[in-house]
Design a protein around this motif. Structure first.
Motif, PDB file in Angstrom:
ATOM      1  N   GLY A 105       0.785  -1.228   0.000  1.00  0.00           N
ATOM      2  CA  GLY A 105       0.000   0.000   0.000  1.00  0.00           C
ATOM      3  C   GLY A 105       0.812   1.271   0.000  1.00  0.00           C
ATOM      4  O   GLY A 105       0.245   2.361  -0.103  1.00  0.00           O
ATOM      5  N   LEU A 106       2.127   1.166   0.089  1.00  0.00           N
ATOM      6  CA  LEU A 106       2.954   2.380   0.166  1.00  0.00           C
ATOM      7  C   LEU A 106       2.815   3.241  -1.085  1.00  0.00           C
ATOM      8  O   LEU A 106       2.835   4.466  -0.999  1.00  0.00           O
ATOM      9  N   TYR A 107       2.686   2.610  -2.240  1.00  0.00           N
ATOM     10  CA  TYR A 107       2.587   3.360  -3.498  1.00  0.00           C
ATOM     11  C   TYR A 107       1.143   3.486  -3.978  1.00  0.00           C
ATOM     12  O   TYR A 107       0.900   3.846  -5.131  1.00  0.00           O
ATOM     13  N   ARG A 108       0.193   3.228  -3.095  1.00  0.00           N
ATOM     14  CA  ARG A 108      -1.221   3.328  -3.481  1.00  0.00           C
ATOM     15  C   ARG A 108      -1.551   4.762  -3.901  1.00  0.00           C
ATOM     16  O   ARG A 108      -1.188   5.726  -3.229  1.00  0.00           O
ATOM     17  N   GLY A 109      -2.210   4.891  -5.039  1.00  0.00           N
ATOM     18  CA  GLY A 109      -2.606   6.200  -5.534  1.00  0.00           C
ATOM     19  C   GLY A 109      -1.529   6.935  -6.299  1.00  0.00           C
ATOM     20  O   GLY A 109      -1.733   8.088  -6.715  1.00  0.00           O
ATOM     21  N   LEU A 110      -0.369   6.290  -6.501  1.00  0.00           N
ATOM     22  CA  LEU A 110       0.758   6.954  -7.174  1.00  0.00           C
ATOM     23  C   LEU A 110       0.967   6.434  -8.594  1.00  0.00           C
ATOM     24  O   LEU A 110       2.033   6.616  -9.170  1.00  0.00           O
ATOM     25  N   GLY A 111      -0.056   5.829  -9.175  1.00  0.00           N
ATOM     26  CA  GLY A 111       0.082   5.227 -10.501  1.00  0.00           C
ATOM     27  C   GLY A 111       0.510   6.213 -11.570  1.00  0.00           C
ATOM     28  O   GLY A 111       1.415   5.933 -12.367  1.00  0.00           O
ATOM     29  N   ARG A 112      -0.126   7.373 -11.633  1.00  0.00           N
ATOM     30  CA  ARG A 112       0.222   8.373 -12.654  1.00  0.00           C
ATOM     31  C   ARG A 112       1.636   8.904 -12.433  1.00  0.00           C
ATOM     32  O   ARG A 112       2.390   9.102 -13.385  1.00  0.00           O
ATOM     33  N   GLN A 113       1.989   9.124 -11.174  1.00  0.00           N
ATOM     34  CA  GLN A 113       3.347   9.586 -10.872  1.00  0.00           C
ATOM     35  C   GLN A 113       4.365   8.552 -11.298  1.00  0.00           C
ATOM     36  O   GLN A 113       5.391   8.889 -11.920  1.00  0.00           O
ATOM     37  N   ILE A 114       4.133   7.291 -10.988  1.00  0.00           N
ATOM     38  CA  ILE A 114       5.061   6.226 -11.361  1.00  0.00           C
ATOM     39  C   ILE A 114       5.195   6.134 -12.877  1.00  0.00           C
ATOM     40  O   ILE A 114       6.299   5.922 -13.409  1.00  0.00           O
ATOM     41  N   GLY A 115       4.098   6.328 -13.597  1.00  0.00           N
ATOM     42  CA  GLY A 115       4.162   6.335 -15.059  1.00  0.00           C
ATOM     43  C   GLY A 115       5.082   7.433 -15.570  1.00  0.00           C
ATOM     44  O   GLY A 115       5.878   7.207 -16.506  1.00  0.00           O
ATOM     45  N   ARG A 116       4.988   8.621 -14.973  1.00  0.00           N
ATOM     46  CA  ARG A 116       5.882   9.714 -15.370  1.00  0.00           C
ATOM     47  C   ARG A 116       7.330   9.373 -15.022  1.00  0.00           C
ATOM     48  O   ARG A 116       8.243   9.650 -15.808  1.00  0.00           O
ATOM     49  N   GLU A 117       7.546   8.790 -13.845  1.00  0.00           N
ATOM     50  CA  GLU A 117       8.900   8.416 -13.433  1.00  0.00           C
ATOM     51  C   GLU A 117       9.521   7.433 -14.412  1.00  0.00           C
ATOM     52  O   GLU A 117      10.697   7.565 -14.785  1.00  0.00           O
ATOM     53  N   ILE A 118       8.758   6.462 -14.848  1.00  0.00           N
ATOM     54  CA  ILE A 118       9.269   5.474 -15.802  1.00  0.00           C
ATOM     55  C   ILE A 118       9.584   6.139 -17.138  1.00  0.00           C
ATOM     56  O   ILE A 118      10.625   5.874 -17.760  1.00  0.00           O
ATOM     57  N   GLY A 119       8.705   7.024 -17.598  1.00  0.00           N
ATOM     58  CA  GLY A 119       8.946   7.713 -18.867  1.00  0.00           C
ATOM     59  C   GLY A 119      10.211   8.552 -18.846  1.00  0.00           C
ATOM     60  O   GLY A 119      11.051   8.462 -19.759  1.00  0.00           O
ATOM     61  N   TRP A 120      10.365   9.393 -17.821  1.00  0.00           N
ATOM     62  CA  TRP A 120      11.577  10.203 -17.705  1.00  0.00           C
ATOM     63  C   TRP A 120      12.815   9.323 -17.553  1.00  0.00           C
ATOM     64  O   TRP A 120      13.884   9.634 -18.107  1.00  0.00           O
ATOM     65  N   SER A 121      12.689   8.228 -16.814  1.00  0.00           N
ATOM     66  CA  SER A 121      13.842   7.360 -16.561  1.00  0.00           C
ATOM     67  C   SER A 121      14.302   6.662 -17.835  1.00  0.00           C
ATOM     68  O   SER A 121      15.509   6.501 -18.066  1.00  0.00           O
ATOM     69  N   LEU A 122      13.375   6.217 -18.668  1.00  0.00           N
ATOM     70  CA  LEU A 122      13.761   5.567 -19.919  1.00  0.00           C
ATOM     71  C   LEU A 122      14.414   6.575 -20.872  1.00  0.00           C
ATOM     72  O   LEU A 122      15.342   6.231 -21.610  1.00  0.00           O
ATOM     73  N   ALA A 123      13.939   7.824 -20.844  1.00  0.00           N
ATOM     74  CA  ALA A 123      14.604   8.866 -21.632  1.00  0.00           C
ATOM     75  C   ALA A 123      16.020   9.098 -21.099  1.00  0.00           C
ATOM     76  O   ALA A 123      16.972   9.278 -21.875  1.00  0.00           O
ATOM     77  N   SER A 124      16.175   9.074 -19.766  1.00  0.00           N
ATOM     78  CA  SER A 124      17.506   9.229 -19.168  1.00  0.00           C
ATOM     79  C   SER A 124      18.406   8.064 -19.540  1.00  0.00           C
ATOM     80  O   SER A 124      19.614   8.243 -19.751  1.00  0.00           O
ATOM     81  N   ALA A 125      17.835   6.853 -19.632  1.00  0.00           N
ATOM     82  CA  ALA A 125      18.628   5.676 -20.011  1.00  0.00           C
ATOM     83  C   ALA A 125      19.248   5.863 -21.387  1.00  0.00           C
ATOM     84  O   ALA A 125      20.404   5.481 -21.618  1.00  0.00           O
ATOM     85  N   LEU A 126      18.499   6.463 -22.302  1.00  0.00           N
ATOM     86  CA  LEU A 126      19.033   6.740 -23.628  1.00  0.00           C
ATOM     87  C   LEU A 126      20.210   7.700 -23.544  1.00  0.00           C
ATOM     88  O   LEU A 126      21.249   7.504 -24.179  1.00  0.00           O
ATOM     89  N   ILE A 127      20.064   8.743 -22.715  1.00  0.00           N
ATOM     90  CA  ILE A 127      21.126   9.741 -22.573  1.00  0.00           C
ATOM     91  C   ILE A 127      22.346   9.137 -21.893  1.00  0.00           C
ATOM     92  O   ILE A 127      23.487   9.382 -22.302  1.00  0.00           O
ATOM     93  N   TYR A 128      22.142   8.330 -20.867  1.00  0.00           N
ATOM     94  CA  TYR A 128      23.258   7.674 -20.186  1.00  0.00           C
ATOM     95  C   TYR A 128      23.973   6.706 -21.124  1.00  0.00           C
ATOM     96  O   TYR A 128      25.194   6.526 -21.043  1.00  0.00           O
ATOM     97  N   GLY A 129      23.216   6.061 -21.994  1.00  0.00           N
ATOM     98  CA  GLY A 129      23.808   5.042 -22.852  1.00  0.00           C
ATOM     99  C   GLY A 129      24.709   5.584 -23.947  1.00  0.00           C
ATOM    100  O   GLY A 129      25.641   4.890 -24.377  1.00  0.00           O
ATOM    101  N   ILE A 130      24.471   6.803 -24.396  1.00  0.00           N
ATOM    102  CA  ILE A 130      25.244   7.333 -25.522  1.00  0.00           C
ATOM    103  C   ILE A 130      26.727   7.506 -25.174  1.00  0.00           C
ATOM    104  O   ILE A 130      27.589   6.930 -25.844  1.00  0.00           O
ATOM    105  N   PRO A 131      27.099   8.272 -24.131  1.00  0.00           N
ATOM    106  CA  PRO A 131      28.534   8.367 -23.816  1.00  0.00           C
ATOM    107  C   PRO A 131      29.118   7.030 -23.372  1.00  0.00           C
ATOM    108  O   PRO A 131      30.281   6.721 -23.677  1.00  0.00           O
ATOM    109  N   ALA A 132      28.325   6.210 -22.669  1.00  0.00           N
ATOM    110  CA  ALA A 132      28.817   4.900 -22.252  1.00  0.00           C
ATOM    111  C   ALA A 132      29.124   4.031 -23.465  1.00  0.00           C
ATOM    112  O   ALA A 132      30.136   3.308 -23.498  1.00  0.00           O
ATOM    113  N   GLY A 133      28.265   4.087 -24.477  1.00  0.00           N
ATOM    114  CA  GLY A 133      28.488   3.302 -25.685  1.00  0.00           C
ATOM    115  C   GLY A 133      29.694   3.780 -26.472  1.00  0.00           C
ATOM    116  O   GLY A 133      30.455   2.965 -27.006  1.00  0.00           O
ATOM    117  N   VAL A 134      29.881   5.084 -26.551  1.00  0.00           N
ATOM    118  CA  VAL A 134      31.058   5.621 -27.245  1.00  0.00           C
ATOM    119  C   VAL A 134      32.339   5.187 -26.545  1.00  0.00           C
ATOM    120  O   VAL A 134      33.313   4.772 -27.181  1.00  0.00           O
TER     121      VAL A 134
END
Length: 241
Positions: free
Chosen positions: A37-66
């Motif tokens: 129940g700790l994250y109850r009611g935070l579904g929309r927030q978690i969706g935003r967190e996942i979206g921003w995080s996956l965008a960050s993963a792309l940014i983190y991956g570029i210099p790491a890949g180079v």
């Protein structure tokens, strides 16, 4: 060559994204079991967190890949794979050096991002997580993600590190980043409240940052916060219903 670099960057972005999903997903599952129940009611927030995080993963991956391509194809970095290249005692020392350097970079860039203009432009995205969840560890505006994405790739040109030691650094970075945002303390009370906890950052310490903003800026260690007078102790967690 350009194609090889692009493929390496894309592959690393996928790896970072999958690592995020597995780590945050694992700690979110642990939260469901330990703190139902700790994250109850935070579904929309978690969706935003996942979206921003996956965008960050792309940014983190570029210099790491180079950097990964440069290490394999050109030998650009100071990453080594033969344990005989350095004394065995250097292996744990290199991990500590990377953590100390990363912590210093994070403290000062994080503190700078709490100035009004950088906060409004970028860092407000991360603090939109109220309260933060296990999915918020990489929930950054692209500008903030860029400041975090360059530090480890830069260090491999400066500090020799065994490939396994580098893996250990990345593992610690991932675990600390996720666990410090998940809204409860996984470490035992004796550690968090004892002498060790006075110098290590845990979820209790970082929670205070999300409560009061202008304090507790560190990533791994409380050294810079103590030295600069920005350490405000441990925070509290919201109770589940």
């Amino acid at each position: 060559m350009a194609t090889a670099i692009l493929l390496s960057a894309l592959a690393m972005s996928v790896i970072v994204g999958v690592r995020y999903l597995l780590a945050s997903g694992g700690f979110a599952l642990a939260t469901r079991v330990r703190k139902p129940g700790l994250y109850r009611g935070l579904g929309r927030q978690i969706g935003r967190e996942i979206g921003w995080s996956l965008a960050s993963a792309l940014i983190y991956g570029i210099p790491a890949g180079v950097v990964a391509w440069g290490w394999q194809a050109r030998g650009w970095t100071r990453i080594y794979s033969d344990m005989r290249d350095f004394p065995l005692w250097y292996w744990p020392l290199s991990v500590l050096l990377y953590l100390l350097a990363h912590d210093a970079w994070f403290y000062w860039t994080h503190r700078w991002m709490h100035r009004p203009r950088p906060f409004r432009i970028a860092h407000a995205v991360h603090h939109a997580s109220r309260p933060p969840t296990a999915w918020a560890a990489m929930s950054f505006h692209p500008w903030e993600a860029l400041t975090g994405a360059v530090v480890i790739p830069a260090l491999v040109f400066l500090i020799p590190v065994h490939v396994a030691a580098l893996g250990m650094v990345l593992t610690i970075m991932t675990v600390m980043g996720v666990s410090n945002h998940m809204g409860w303390e996984m470490f035992p009370h004796w550690m968090v409240r004892g002498p060790l906890g006075r110098w290590l950052i845990t979820a209790s310490h970082h929670q205070r940052h999300h409560e009061h903003y202008a304090c507790n800026y560190g990533l791994y260690f409380r050294f810079w916060d103590r030295l600069c007078g920005t350490d405000r102790g441990l925070g509290s967690f919201r109770e589940t219903a």
